[in-house]
Write an enzyme that holds these catalytic residues in place. Structure first.
Site, short mmCIF file in Angstrom:
data_model
loop_
_atom_site.label_atom_id
_atom_site.label_comp_id
_atom_site.label_asym_id
_atom_site.label_seq_id
_atom_site.Cartn_x
_atom_site.Cartn_y
_atom_site.Cartn_z
N LYS A 128 -0.14 -30.92 23.82
CA LYS A 128 0.10 -30.62 25.24
C LYS A 128 1.28 -31.43 25.76
CE LYS A 128 -1.20 -32.20 29.18
NZ LYS A 128 -1.95 -32.87 30.22
N ASP A 147 -3.58 -27.18 29.11
CA ASP A 147 -4.35 -28.26 29.71
C ASP A 147 -5.69 -27.69 30.14
OD1 ASP A 147 -3.92 -26.82 32.00
OD2 ASP A 147 -3.23 -28.52 33.19
#
Ligand code: SF4
Length: 219
Positions: A128, A147
């Site tokens: 991420k 996320d």
């Protein structure tokens, strides 16, 4: 609407959603404050389990006190912990920031590297964070930021049935054209923050409820 099952149906669904989400959220500016790739990677590490507003308040002074990788690597860990304390999980975050700065100095001349493989060698950096840095700092889109909002909203919208971030990312990469890899997840994040919240999605005020298989299914 029914949940799309095949890859082709999910791709068509994503293609329908993309322009509508773009109309809803035309501004793609990331809400973290940063000016250099190092600042972005530090801010992104600090943003775990913390609001961007709070991160920005902390980094306003942090970035002045620690202008480069040398400053983080040579800092006392206690001082760094104190500086990032308001963002929560401060011991881990301080350790990761110092660790990644040390690694940048040892292996990358103090600069943030530009490949996914290299970024993943940095302490505290998972896909991420690497995707956030690559796409925002360097304009390199090799993956999709997943996320907690992207994970939740993509599933509710029927774009994936997975919950593991890596599998969600793979599903989205499979159905989105590359020129959407940056914008689309960012718009899911905004939709997740504003409308499709974790606890109480406001389906009655959602502009894509007519094409959402989860619409009005929450008690
Ligand atoms: S209709 Fe409800 S569940 Fe679907 S995206 Fe909108 S807020 Fe989320």
């Amino acid at each position: 609407m029914k949940r799309p099952r095949s890859k082709a149906a999910r791709a068509a669904h994503a293609a329908e959603l993309a322009p509508r989400l773009a109309d809803l959220y035309p501004d793609l500016d990331i809400s973290l404050d940063w000016e250099t790739p190092l600042e972005l990677i530090v801010a992104t590490v600090l943003s775990a389990q913390c609001t961007d507003e709070r991160v920005n308040r902390v980094t306003a002074t942090l970035f002045e006190d620690y202008p480069d990788a040398e400053a983080y690597a040579g800092a006392s860990l206690e001082a760094l912990e104190e500086a990032v304390r308001p963002t929560g999980f401060f011991r881990n975050k301080a350790r990761h920031i110092q660790g990644l700065a040390t690694r940048l100095l040892e292996s990358y001349g103090g600069e943030v590297p530009r490949t996914m493989d290299d970024l993943l060698t940095l302490p505290g950096v998972a896909r991420k964070t690497a995707n956030v840095v690559l796409s925002n700092a360097f304009g390199i889109h090799v993956g999709i930021v997943v996320d907690t909002h992207v994970k939740r909203v993509a599933k509710r919208l029927g774009l994936t049935k997975e919950t593991d971030p890596k599998k969600v990312e793979a599903d989205l990469m499979e159905i989105l054209p590359e020129d959407e890899w940056h914008a689309f997840p960012w718009r899911l994040i905004l939709h997740g923050r504003n409308v499709c919240t974790a606890r109480k999605p406001v389906c009655g005020e959602c502009a894509v409820s007519d094409v959402c298989p989860s619409a009005f299914t929450f008690g």
